[in-house]
Design a protein around this motif. Structure first.
Motif, mmCIF file in Angstrom:
data_model
loop_
_atom_site.group_PDB
_atom_site.id
_atom_site.type_symbol
_atom_site.label_atom_id
_atom_site.label_comp_id
_atom_site.label_asym_id
_atom_site.label_seq_id
_atom_site.Cartn_x
_atom_site.Cartn_y
_atom_site.Cartn_z
ATOM 1 N N HIS A 208 0.812 -1.216 0.000
ATOM 2 C CA HIS A 208 0.000 0.000 0.000
ATOM 3 C C HIS A 208 0.847 1.269 0.000
ATOM 4 O O HIS A 208 0.362 2.348 0.329
ATOM 5 N N ASP A 209 2.090 1.129 -0.420
ATOM 6 C CA ASP A 209 2.943 2.314 -0.532
ATOM 7 C C ASP A 209 2.354 3.321 -1.512
ATOM 8 O O ASP A 209 2.568 4.530 -1.378
ATOM 9 N N GLU A 210 1.582 2.831 -2.487
ATOM 10 C CA GLU A 210 0.976 3.733 -3.473
ATOM 11 C C GLU A 210 0.071 4.778 -2.833
ATOM 12 O O GLU A 210 -0.170 5.838 -3.415
ATOM 13 N N ASP A 211 -0.438 4.488 -1.623
ATOM 14 C CA ASP A 211 -1.284 5.461 -0.927
ATOM 15 C C ASP A 211 -0.528 6.744 -0.595
ATOM 16 O O ASP A 211 -1.144 7.781 -0.353
ATOM 17 N N THR A 212 0.802 6.673 -0.570
ATOM 18 C CA THR A 212 1.608 7.832 -0.190
ATOM 19 C C THR A 212 2.138 8.605 -1.391
ATOM 20 O O THR A 212 2.817 9.616 -1.224
ATOM 21 N N TRP A 213 1.838 8.147 -2.606
ATOM 22 C CA TRP A 213 2.428 8.766 -3.789
ATOM 23 C C TRP A 213 1.629 10.006 -4.201
ATOM 24 O O TRP A 213 0.602 9.916 -4.867
ATOM 25 N N ALA A 214 2.102 11.161 -3.822
ATOM 26 C CA ALA A 214 1.442 12.402 -4.216
ATOM 27 C C ALA A 214 1.730 12.752 -5.669
ATOM 28 O O ALA A 214 0.875 13.321 -6.364
ATOM 29 N N ALA A 215 2.921 12.418 -6.130
ATOM 30 C CA ALA A 215 3.294 12.635 -7.531
ATOM 31 C C ALA A 215 4.234 11.518 -7.941
ATOM 32 O O ALA A 215 5.158 11.169 -7.200
ATOM 33 N N ALA A 216 3.982 10.947 -9.109
ATOM 34 C CA ALA A 216 4.800 9.831 -9.581
ATOM 35 C C ALA A 216 5.021 9.941 -11.076
ATOM 36 O O ALA A 216 4.131 10.365 -11.824
ATOM 37 N N ASP A 217 6.213 9.564 -11.484
ATOM 38 C CA ASP A 217 6.575 9.495 -12.898
ATOM 39 C C ASP A 217 6.371 8.044 -13.340
ATOM 40 O O ASP A 217 7.068 7.140 -12.879
ATOM 41 N N LEU A 218 5.410 7.838 -14.226
ATOM 42 C CA LEU A 218 5.126 6.509 -14.766
ATOM 43 C C LEU A 218 5.619 6.463 -16.202
ATOM 44 O O LEU A 218 4.959 6.973 -17.112
ATOM 45 N N GLY A 219 6.788 5.919 -16.412
ATOM 46 C CA GLY A 219 7.316 5.831 -17.766
ATOM 47 C C GLY A 219 7.485 7.161 -18.450
ATOM 48 O O GLY A 219 7.342 7.271 -19.677
ATOM 49 N N GLY A 220 7.790 8.193 -17.675
ATOM 50 C CA GLY A 220 7.998 9.517 -18.251
ATOM 51 C C GLY A 220 6.789 10.417 -18.211
ATOM 52 O O GLY A 220 6.885 11.604 -18.552
ATOM 53 N N ALA A 221 5.637 9.900 -17.822
ATOM 54 C CA ALA A 221 4.414 10.702 -17.710
ATOM 55 C C ALA A 221 4.131 10.974 -16.237
ATOM 56 O O ALA A 221 4.270 10.085 -15.388
ATOM 57 N N MET A 222 3.725 12.193 -15.921
ATOM 58 C CA MET A 222 3.487 12.597 -14.543
ATOM 59 C C MET A 222 2.035 12.355 -14.154
ATOM 60 O O MET A 222 1.101 12.724 -14.884
ATOM 61 N N PHE A 223 1.847 11.726 -12.984
ATOM 62 C CA PHE A 223 0.514 11.509 -12.431
ATOM 63 C C PHE A 223 0.499 11.946 -10.971
ATOM 64 O O PHE A 223 1.508 11.854 -10.271
ATOM 65 N N TYR A 224 -0.676 12.417 -10.529
ATOM 66 C CA TYR A 224 -0.858 12.846 -9.155
ATOM 67 C C TYR A 224 -1.752 11.856 -8.411
ATOM 68 O O TYR A 224 -2.853 11.532 -8.874
ATOM 69 N N GLY A 225 -1.281 11.393 -7.249
ATOM 70 C CA GLY A 225 -2.104 10.534 -6.414
ATOM 71 C C GLY A 225 -3.170 11.361 -5.728
ATOM 72 O O GLY A 225 -2.863 12.346 -5.035
ATOM 73 N N VAL A 226 -4.433 10.981 -5.919
ATOM 74 C CA VAL A 226 -5.543 11.793 -5.422
ATOM 75 C C VAL A 226 -6.106 11.237 -4.121
ATOM 76 O O VAL A 226 -6.149 11.930 -3.106
#
Length: 299
Positions: A208-226
């Motif tokens: 469940h580390d993904e719960d802490t991801w406020a911003a992540a680079d997925l293969g060069g694309a930026m996503f925000y954890g909501v």
């Protein structure tokens, strides 16, 4: 071990079978072709048609979907009748007919495009209930209704026919921890198909580390954890049989409950500068910014 994208999955028709792809284009409302089709129950009074999912129609779990890339087509069939195949365009052409008004959760009167009476008849026969297939054209801008957004990063956020957010990400470590806890109560480990993620990440991280991801680079694309994904009865349907049980909600409730909500996986939104980029299986995942989780992570 570094974090990488282990699997990318799109669901061309909401609540039907997922399609594993090697790459996917990022769009403002989600991955390209993800949940752009949806089945609805025709309104008896001429008002907005209402979306249909496996939550109430368990037979939907048995309908498979594949993408015929050379012909830009979808192939749809019931698992027990593989010869009875419905073929649909991956992107249906525009129609001069008036839009169909549909409702999905808090999104009311969303304009959608009717597809084909033959497709409506096929699904009505296979699912044994009247239903209509609709498509979300590019002209439809379904706003995210949740208060959990990042307006400073993404202006006027939109979503496809997904439940609430453009992308659902789950780490393999989260599923491994669940299966560890389920070992004495199920005959075999559960698969990710129960949880219908778009992105599965593998590598060394806490459950469940993904719960802490406020911003992540997925293969060069930026996503925000909501926000974490609130899980429902759909996860208790065996995707192989459509039969319902008590797991995994019963076990998840023992360690993934906050108030009346059971959480598993994290919802993400793309940064608008990443729209149009392609992400691929095997590419790296980098956590750029962290946030406080709703529940403790780890074991």
């Amino acid at each position: 071990m570094a974090l990488t994208i282990n699997q990318l999955i799109i669901y061309p028709i909401k609540s039907l079978g997922g399609v594993s792809v090697s790459e996917a284009v990022v769009e403002a409302g989600g991955l390209r072709h993800d949940r752009r089709y949806m089945l609805v129950e025709p309104s008896a009074d001429g008002q907005s048609d209402t979306f249909i999912t496996q939550r109430t129609v368990h037979r939907m779990a048995l309908i498979e979907v594949s993408i015929n890339v050379p012909d830009n087509e979808l192939r749809v069939w019931h698992r027990h009748s593989p010869a009875d195949v419905l073929t649909l365009p991956l992107v249906p052409p525009p129609t001069p007919e008036a839009p169909v008004s549909v409702t999905i959760w808090d999104s009311e009167d969303v304009p959608a495009q009717g597809v084909d009476p033959a497709a409506d008849a096929w699904f009505s026969r296979v699912l044994e209930k009247p239903c209509r297939l609709v498509y979300m054209p590019d002209t439809t801008r379904r706003a995210i209704t949740s208060r959990h957004t990042r307006p400073n990063d993404v202006a006027d956020p939109i979503v496809s026919f997904a439940d609430g957010f453009p992308l659902l990400l789950i780490t393999q470590s989260s599923l491994d921890e669940l299966n560890r806890r389920l070992a004495d109560s199920v005959d075999e480990p559960l698969t990710m198909a129960r949880f219908r993620p778009n992105v599965i990440v593998e590598g060394l991280c806490w459950p469940h580390d993904e719960d802490t991801w406020a911003a992540a680079d997925l293969g060069g694309a930026m996503f925000y954890g909501v926000k974490p994904c609130v899980r429902c009865v759909l996860t208790t349907l065996d995707p192989a049989t459509g039969e319902q049980g008590k797991e995994p909600l019963r076990t998840l409730a023992t360690y993934r409950r906050t108030e009346a909500k059971i959480l598993f996986g994290e919802n993400f939104m793309p940064d608008l500068d990443s729209v149009g980029q392609t992400i691929r299986v095997g590419e790296s995942v980098r956590v750029l910014e962290r946030k406080e989780p709703w529940l403790p992570i780890g074991v």
